[in-house]
Scaffold this motif. Structure first.
Motif, PDB file in Angstrom:
ATOM      1  N   CYS A 119      37.022  56.562  98.081  1.00 45.27           N
ATOM      2  CA  CYS A 119      35.647  57.105  98.314  1.00 45.27           C
ATOM      3  C   CYS A 119      34.565  56.373  98.079  1.00 45.27           C
ATOM      4  CB  CYS A 119      35.359  58.311  97.138  1.00 45.27           C
ATOM      5  SG  CYS A 119      36.205  59.828  97.617  1.00 45.27           S
ATOM      6  N   ALA A 120      34.902  55.136  97.021  1.00 38.57           N
ATOM      7  CA  ALA A 120      33.889  53.978  97.042  1.00 38.57           C
ATOM      8  C   ALA A 120      33.866  53.172  98.461  1.00 38.57           C
ATOM      9  CB  ALA A 120      34.527  53.270  95.914  1.00 38.57           C
ATOM     10  N   VAL A 121      35.048  53.068  98.921  1.00 40.39           N
ATOM     11  CA  VAL A 121      34.965  52.244 100.472  1.00 40.39           C
ATOM     12  C   VAL A 121      33.963  52.844 101.177  1.00 40.39           C
ATOM     13  CG1 VAL A 121      36.170  51.483 102.133  1.00 40.39           C
ATOM     14  CG2 VAL A 121      37.211  51.226  99.898  1.00 40.39           C
ATOM     15  N   ALA A 122      34.288  54.369 101.319  1.00 41.36           N
ATOM     16  CA  ALA A 122      33.427  55.167 102.435  1.00 41.36           C
ATOM     17  C   ALA A 122      32.024  55.109 102.019  1.00 41.36           C
ATOM     18  CB  ALA A 122      33.920  56.703 102.323  1.00 41.36           C
ATOM     19  N   THR A 123      31.691  55.153 100.668  1.00 43.50           N
ATOM     20  CA  THR A 123      30.100  54.972 100.035  1.00 43.50           C
ATOM     21  C   THR A 123      29.660  53.664 100.629  1.00 43.50           C
ATOM     22  OG1 THR A 123      30.595  56.645  98.604  1.00 43.50           O
ATOM     23  CG2 THR A 123      28.600  55.343  98.403  1.00 43.50           C
ATOM     24  N   SER A 124      30.589  52.523 100.280  1.00 48.35           N
ATOM     25  CA  SER A 124      29.874  51.324 100.549  1.00 48.35           C
ATOM     26  C   SER A 124      29.667  50.894 101.899  1.00 48.35           C
ATOM     27  CB  SER A 124      30.999  50.015  99.884  1.00 48.35           C
ATOM     28  OG  SER A 124      31.050  50.190  98.550  1.00 48.35           O
ATOM     29  N   VAL A 125      30.782  51.229 102.916  1.00 47.86           N
ATOM     30  CA  VAL A 125      30.371  51.090 104.264  1.00 47.86           C
ATOM     31  C   VAL A 125      29.261  52.003 104.604  1.00 47.86           C
ATOM     32  CG1 VAL A 125      31.497  51.671 106.461  1.00 47.86           C
ATOM     33  CG2 VAL A 125      32.957  50.738 104.429  1.00 47.86           C
ATOM     34  N   TYR A 126      29.060  53.107 104.018  1.00 49.73           N
ATOM     35  CA  TYR A 126      28.035  54.121 104.667  1.00 49.73           C
ATOM     36  C   TYR A 126      26.526  53.192 104.322  1.00 49.73           C
ATOM     37  CZ  TYR A 126      25.616  58.249 105.416  1.00 49.73           C
ATOM     38  OH  TYR A 126      24.817  59.090 106.067  1.00 49.73           O
ATOM     39  N   GLY A 127      26.556  52.998 102.884  1.00 54.35           N
ATOM     40  CA  GLY A 127      25.663  52.002 102.592  1.00 54.35           C
ATOM     41  C   GLY A 127      25.188  50.835 103.416  1.00 54.35           C
ATOM     42  N   PHE A 128      26.319  50.089 103.678  1.00 57.07           N
ATOM     43  CA  PHE A 128      26.062  48.705 104.732  1.00 57.07           C
ATOM     44  C   PHE A 128      25.521  49.278 106.049  1.00 57.07           C
ATOM     45  CE2 PHE A 128      29.322  46.445 101.981  1.00 57.07           C
ATOM     46  CZ  PHE A 128      28.365  45.739 101.511  1.00 57.07           C
ATOM     47  N   LYS A 129      25.965  50.186 106.378  1.00 55.78           N
ATOM     48  CA  LYS A 129      25.725  51.026 107.720  1.00 55.78           C
ATOM     49  C   LYS A 129      24.059  51.394 107.576  1.00 55.78           C
ATOM     50  CE  LYS A 129      26.002  52.760 111.950  1.00 55.78           C
ATOM     51  NZ  LYS A 129      25.878  51.781 112.953  1.00 55.78           N
ATOM     52  N   VAL A 130      23.699  51.867 106.614  1.00 52.11           N
ATOM     53  CA  VAL A 130      22.239  52.275 106.564  1.00 52.11           C
ATOM     54  C   VAL A 130      21.432  50.962 106.339  1.00 52.11           C
ATOM     55  CG1 VAL A 130      20.543  53.502 105.013  1.00 52.11           C
ATOM     56  CG2 VAL A 130      22.611  54.551 105.434  1.00 52.11           C
ATOM     57  N   ILE A 131      21.751  49.994 105.748  1.00 53.82           N
ATOM     58  CA  ILE A 131      21.134  48.817 105.525  1.00 53.82           C
ATOM     59  C   ILE A 131      21.003  48.121 106.988  1.00 53.82           C
ATOM     60  CG2 ILE A 131      21.146  46.532 104.608  1.00 53.82           C
ATOM     61  CD1 ILE A 131      22.488  47.422 102.109  1.00 53.82           C
ATOM     62  N   SER A 132      22.124  48.261 107.732  1.00 49.65           N
ATOM     63  CA  SER A 132      22.006  47.664 108.803  1.00 49.65           C
ATOM     64  C   SER A 132      21.040  48.289 109.896  1.00 49.65           C
ATOM     65  CB  SER A 132      23.343  47.368 109.533  1.00 49.65           C
ATOM     66  OG  SER A 132      23.510  47.147 110.881  1.00 49.65           O
ATOM     67  N   ASN A 133      20.895  49.627 109.660  1.00 50.56           N
ATOM     68  CA  ASN A 133      20.157  50.414 110.715  1.00 50.56           C
ATOM     69  C   ASN A 133      18.839  50.284 110.134  1.00 50.56           C
ATOM     70  OD1 ASN A 133      22.306  51.400 112.023  1.00 50.56           O
ATOM     71  ND2 ASN A 133      22.204  53.580 111.102  1.00 50.56           N
ATOM     72  N   GLY A 134      18.424  50.169 109.029  1.00 48.77           N
ATOM     73  CA  GLY A 134      16.937  49.786 108.439  1.00 48.77           C
ATOM     74  C   GLY A 134      16.602  48.532 108.929  1.00 48.77           C
ATOM     75  N   ARG A 135      17.375  47.499 108.839  1.00 44.90           N
ATOM     76  CA  ARG A 135      17.070  46.295 109.547  1.00 44.90           C
ATOM     77  C   ARG A 135      16.781  46.067 110.840  1.00 44.90           C
ATOM     78  NH1 ARG A 135      21.205  42.163 106.235  1.00 44.90           N
ATOM     79  NH2 ARG A 135      20.149  42.227 104.211  1.00 44.90           N
ATOM     80  N   GLU A 136      17.314  47.026 111.759  1.00 43.13           N
ATOM     81  CA  GLU A 136      17.117  47.331 113.133  1.00 43.13           C
ATOM     82  C   GLU A 136      15.699  47.707 113.290  1.00 43.13           C
ATOM     83  OE1 GLU A 136      20.328  48.883 115.175  1.00 43.13           O
ATOM     84  OE2 GLU A 136      21.806  47.701 114.398  1.00 43.13           O
ATOM     85  N   ILE A 137      15.427  48.716 112.614  1.00 43.63           N
ATOM     86  CA  ILE A 137      14.185  49.696 112.760  1.00 43.63           C
ATOM     87  C   ILE A 137      13.106  48.536 112.238  1.00 43.63           C
ATOM     88  CG2 ILE A 137      12.705  51.219 111.423  1.00 43.63           C
ATOM     89  CD1 ILE A 137      15.427  52.970 111.373  1.00 43.63           C
ATOM     90  N   VAL A 138      13.379  47.874 111.166  1.00 42.72           N
ATOM     91  CA  VAL A 138      12.184  46.751 110.749  1.00 42.72           C
ATOM     92  C   VAL A 138      11.956  45.793 111.850  1.00 42.72           C
ATOM     93  CG1 VAL A 138      11.526  44.900 109.157  1.00 42.72           C
ATOM     94  CG2 VAL A 138      12.660  46.937 108.414  1.00 42.72           C
ATOM     95  N   LYS A 139      13.014  45.236 112.483  1.00 44.60           N
ATOM     96  CA  LYS A 139      12.947  44.452 113.802  1.00 44.60           C
ATOM     97  C   LYS A 139      12.031  45.026 114.857  1.00 44.60           C
ATOM     98  CE  LYS A 139      16.899  41.657 112.922  1.00 44.60           C
ATOM     99  NZ  LYS A 139      18.104  41.207 113.423  1.00 44.60           N
ATOM    100  N   LYS A 140      12.486  46.381 114.990  1.00 44.24           N
ATOM    101  CA  LYS A 140      11.713  46.832 116.214  1.00 44.24           C
ATOM    102  C   LYS A 140      10.286  47.091 116.064  1.00 44.24           C
ATOM    103  CE  LYS A 140      15.697  49.523 118.192  1.00 44.24           C
ATOM    104  NZ  LYS A 140      16.089  50.894 118.368  1.00 44.24           N
ATOM    105  N   VAL A 141       9.812  47.439 114.736  1.00 40.34           N
ATOM    106  CA  VAL A 141       8.597  47.902 114.434  1.00 40.34           C
ATOM    107  C   VAL A 141       7.863  46.544 114.525  1.00 40.34           C
ATOM    108  CG1 VAL A 141       6.990  48.358 112.406  1.00 40.34           C
ATOM    109  CG2 VAL A 141       8.978  49.971 112.944  1.00 40.34           C
ATOM    110  N   CYS A 142       8.604  45.406 113.896  1.00 47.63           N
ATOM    111  CA  CYS A 142       7.932  43.986 113.847  1.00 47.63           C
ATOM    112  C   CYS A 142       7.562  43.612 115.346  1.00 47.63           C
ATOM    113  CB  CYS A 142       8.572  43.148 113.058  1.00 47.63           C
ATOM    114  SG  CYS A 142       8.366  43.259 111.203  1.00 47.63           S
ATOM    115  N   MET A 143       8.622  43.690 116.182  1.00 50.35           N
ATOM    116  CA  MET A 143       8.226  43.388 117.657  1.00 50.35           C
ATOM    117  C   MET A 143       7.169  44.151 118.202  1.00 50.35           C
ATOM    118  SD  MET A 143      11.887  43.054 119.333  1.00 50.35           S
ATOM    119  CE  MET A 143      13.198  41.931 118.577  1.00 50.35           C
ATOM    120  N   GLN A 144       6.905  45.390 117.770  1.00 49.69           N
ATOM    121  CA  GLN A 144       5.824  46.148 118.589  1.00 49.69           C
ATOM    122  C   GLN A 144       4.564  45.945 117.959  1.00 49.69           C
ATOM    123  OE1 GLN A 144       7.116  50.128 117.832  1.00 49.69           O
ATOM    124  NE2 GLN A 144       8.645  50.167 119.311  1.00 49.69           N
TER     125      GLN A 144
END
Length: 81
Positions: free
Chosen positions: A53-78
Motif C-alpha cells: 500500500c505504501a508503494v501504491a501511495t508513493s507512486v500515486y504521489g509521484f504521479k500527482v507531482i508530475s501532473n502538477g508540474r505539467e500543468i504549471v509548465k502549460k500555464v507558464c507557456m500560455q
C-alpha cells in the motif's frame, strides 16, 4: 483495500486510478488469503500489505507531482512567464 479508487477513475477521468486500485486490491487480497491459510506469521503478512500500500501511495504521489508540474509548465507557456 483500494476499491475506492475504482469509482474515482471515471469521476476524475484518470486512467491511473484503475492501476492504483488494481494494485492495492491485489495486495489486499493476497494478504487476506495468506491470513486465512495461516501460511506465514501475521506480522509478515501485515508488513507485506503495508509495504504494498505504501508503494501504491508513493507512486500515486509521484504521479500527482508530475501532473502538477505539467500543468504549471502549460500555464507558464500560455502566460509567457
Amino acid at each position: 483495500m483500494g476499491l475506492h479508487f475504482f469509482p474515482l477513475a471515471p469521476v476524475f477521468r484518470r486512467k491511473f486510478d484503475y492501476y492504483s486500485a488494481t494494485w492495492t486490491s491485489v495486495i489486499a487480497i493476497i494478504g487476506i488469503l495468506q491470513m486465512l491459510k495461516k501460511s506465514l506469521p501475521e506480522y509478515l503478512i501485515t508488513t507485506f500489505v503495508v509495504i504494498g500500500c505504501a508503494v501504491a501511495t508513493s507512486v500515486y504521489g509521484f504521479k500527482v507531482i508530475s501532473n502538477g508540474r505539467e500543468i504549471v509548465k502549460k500555464v507558464c507557456m500560455q502566460t509567457d512567464l
